[in-house]
Design a protein around this motif. Sequence first.
Motif, short mmCIF file in Angstrom:
data_model
loop_
_atom_site.label_atom_id
_atom_site.label_comp_id
_atom_site.label_asym_id
_atom_site.label_seq_id
_atom_site.Cartn_x
_atom_site.Cartn_y
_atom_site.Cartn_z
N UNK A 330 0.50 -1.31 -0.02
CA UNK A 330 -0.02 -0.05 0.02
C UNK A 330 0.90 1.33 0.17
N UNK A 331 0.51 2.12 -0.84
CA UNK A 331 1.26 3.40 -0.94
C UNK A 331 0.54 4.48 -1.52
N UNK A 332 0.77 5.71 -1.25
CA UNK A 332 -0.10 6.86 -1.58
C UNK A 332 0.54 7.83 -2.59
N UNK A 333 1.72 8.36 -1.79
CA UNK A 333 2.42 9.40 -2.51
C UNK A 333 3.44 8.88 -3.66
N UNK A 334 3.58 9.52 -4.77
CA UNK A 334 4.53 9.19 -5.96
C UNK A 334 5.63 8.56 -5.49
N UNK A 335 6.42 8.88 -4.23
CA UNK A 335 7.70 8.50 -3.96
C UNK A 335 7.45 7.11 -3.33
N UNK A 336 6.40 7.02 -2.57
CA UNK A 336 6.19 5.81 -1.65
C UNK A 336 5.57 4.64 -2.81
#
Length: 399
Positions: A330-336
């Motif tokens: 699970x990730x939301x920001x572009x970097x993550x």
Amino acid sequence: MTFKWNTDGMDSVVGSQQLPALVCLSHLRWNFVFQRPQHLLSRFARERRVFFFEEPLHDSQEPQLHVTRSPEGVWVAVPHLPEGLDEQRAMAMQQLLLDELLTRHAVKHYVSWYYTPMAMAFSRHLEPVAVIYDCMDELSAFRGAPPALLHREAELLMRADVVFTGGQSLYEAKRDRHPNVHAFPSSVDVPHFATARGNVQEPADQASIPHPRLGFFGVVDERMDLELLAAVADARPDWQLVIIGPVVKIDPATLPRRPNLHFLGGKNYKELPTYLAGWDVALLPFARNESTRFISPTKTPEYLAAGKPVVSTSIRDVVRPYGEMGLVRIADTPEDFVRACQEALTEQRATWLPRVDAHLATMSWDSTWSRMKALLDAATQQWREEIPVRLEALSEQTT
């Protein structure tokens, strides 16, 4: 009004009792994307007659109803109406077409199965043996939702005998609005998608795309985070992002264009494993907005059945259970998101896949259908109990 259709006989018979037909009223098209309604109704069609009444197309000089039988055995009815009708006239025409459909096919005992509350406007006069509301999405949160939708849903909830929801979060939103609500999250046909784990011939339009490939299939609409997609493509120009699915409700001109972004259009259900087989990571790049608040993406278990590591934004019904079980990143920001994709590319399949398969073994569309059928049967039990009485009365009339 004119009607174009094929016809068949009377209601299906199981043992010595007739099963009521199933009349589905849907905002989705049978031949658009093969998803929850198709999986469930195809199974019902094995035991009884099923009619799938779609939203109208406004492309005809006079009202017409085109009725065909799908390969799965479902009777698909498509209303064709004149352009420029006001809502009252359009609903009146749909009511006439629906009534004629039931008359022509001698449908006397039936269950009304709703996917769209908007159909209440032309179907509230029906007298089904039971009413089912399969609430697969929170339609009022979708772009372009009719203002009357919430009012019609309230009416449908009052009339429904049983309510199904397309996920756990949607269940939690509806459970206090009806006394008989049951959560049925998206399921999966494991054998179909597991073919992607084998030796599969590469589709021609994907074969020339280099690896690593990160892919998505599904409808491309306001639920997709296009900015996130573009940011991932920009951050890793060596990754190839393959997007499969029709573009609806958004302007295709708004899609990000990058050398490593490949929009291949819609594919049929049978083709999907052949595309999945060539991906290194499967994506769920959903925006976090009102239209995705209650979604339970069918593609989550489908990706996993194909043996592909999955990266998703924090959609509630993906986080719970897939994220919490460590089956989906699970990730939301572009970097993550980029970082999670990088980790997925080096996934240790030997320890991850057995856990995936253990979870998938607890679910199937056959199981979902069977449990739904039990609830439907309970709702129609009174009708079943009256059959011997009606048959005896009929016998006395004819002797």
